[in-house]
Design an enzyme around this catalytic site. Sequence first.
Site, PDB file in Angstrom:
ATOM      1  N   ASP A 100       0.873  -1.157   0.000  1.00 15.00           N
ATOM      2  CA  ASP A 100       0.000   0.000   0.000  1.00 15.00           C
ATOM      3  C   ASP A 100       0.922   1.222   0.000  1.00 15.00           C
ATOM      4  OD1 ASP A 100      -2.337   1.665   0.476  1.00 15.00           O
ATOM      5  OD2 ASP A 100      -1.597   1.843   2.525  1.00 15.00           O
ATOM      6  N   ASP A 102      -0.168   5.055   0.749  1.00 23.11           N
ATOM      7  CA  ASP A 102      -0.450   6.098   1.736  1.00 23.11           C
ATOM      8  C   ASP A 102      -0.401   5.549   3.161  1.00 23.11           C
ATOM      9  OD1 ASP A 102      -1.021   7.230  -0.706  1.00 23.11           O
ATOM     10  OD2 ASP A 102      -2.803   8.284  -0.010  1.00 23.11           O
TER      11      ASP A 102
END
Length: 310
Positions: A100, A102
């Site tokens: 991922d 963010d």
Amino acid sequence: MANFRLTLISSEAISPKLDTLRAELIARGYQLLAEQNLNPGFSAGRAASELDAYTLTFSAGLQGCECKILSQHLSTSFSLDAIIQDTTLADSPKKLICFDMDSTLIQHEVMDELAYRHGIGEQIAAITESAMRGEISFRESFDRRLACLEGFDAGLIPGIAEELRLSPGAKTLVKTLKTNATEVAILSGGFENFAVHLQNELGPIDAIHANILEIDDGKLTGKISNQLVNETRKLELIQELSADRGLHTSQTIAVGDGANDIPMLLHAGLGVAYRAKPVVQEKAPHCINHTDLSAILYVLGYTREQFVTS
């Protein structure tokens, strides 16, 4: 009975705690088989960002959920990160890591950064937090937040991208894995513009799948121009990427912090919730809360001398 590997990682010296840790495992009826210090030079003038790490291999009749409960107990009791893996799975060479972006690979929620520049930061941040806690769907959160950014000046995006800070340990983790023939992918519910920018610091990324901001006449339209990268799509992507490379699930790693990462964390051979929201920590197989992303290298069995730090 099966064999398990307990990896201990801390920003402080672990050796003073080892006797107590060993005694706790023995008291539970586990048989200690082997021990390895993964950073023997830790106590000799370590750098501020360096981590200490040990592995303890033991034999026990543990089930998967019991491994998670024991890991959480040791992490809390000894103020360190403790990860327990079945040795068969732990020894499977990892050839693909999916991040991922963010609040995982970077220390920001990009949508929030855009919102603050647009003067609606607090409004957007509240929606983001609600989604990351799993209170509303990622799709609902995403659509609501992105619609608020209609009219944002797209010319500001490169400058914002330049200001993004990598999470501690990210560069060492990625560079070490790339040096050792592990492919790196970013699977992000954020935006492709920012994911591509990370290659300036991390080197070539093997695959990037993120949302593409729709721009009209230099302004954001409040929409995207691709299939939304949400929790379902992230799971599909890690499956597709591993299948395309002829990899078994056991050879994959997933790292994330939000509710939309849960499916890929549960799917991967090594699924790590990094400083994640409570709902993610509850469901993910493994958690890192006390150290940084480079801790994953120790979980994979690397020693400190094998880290690529430049």
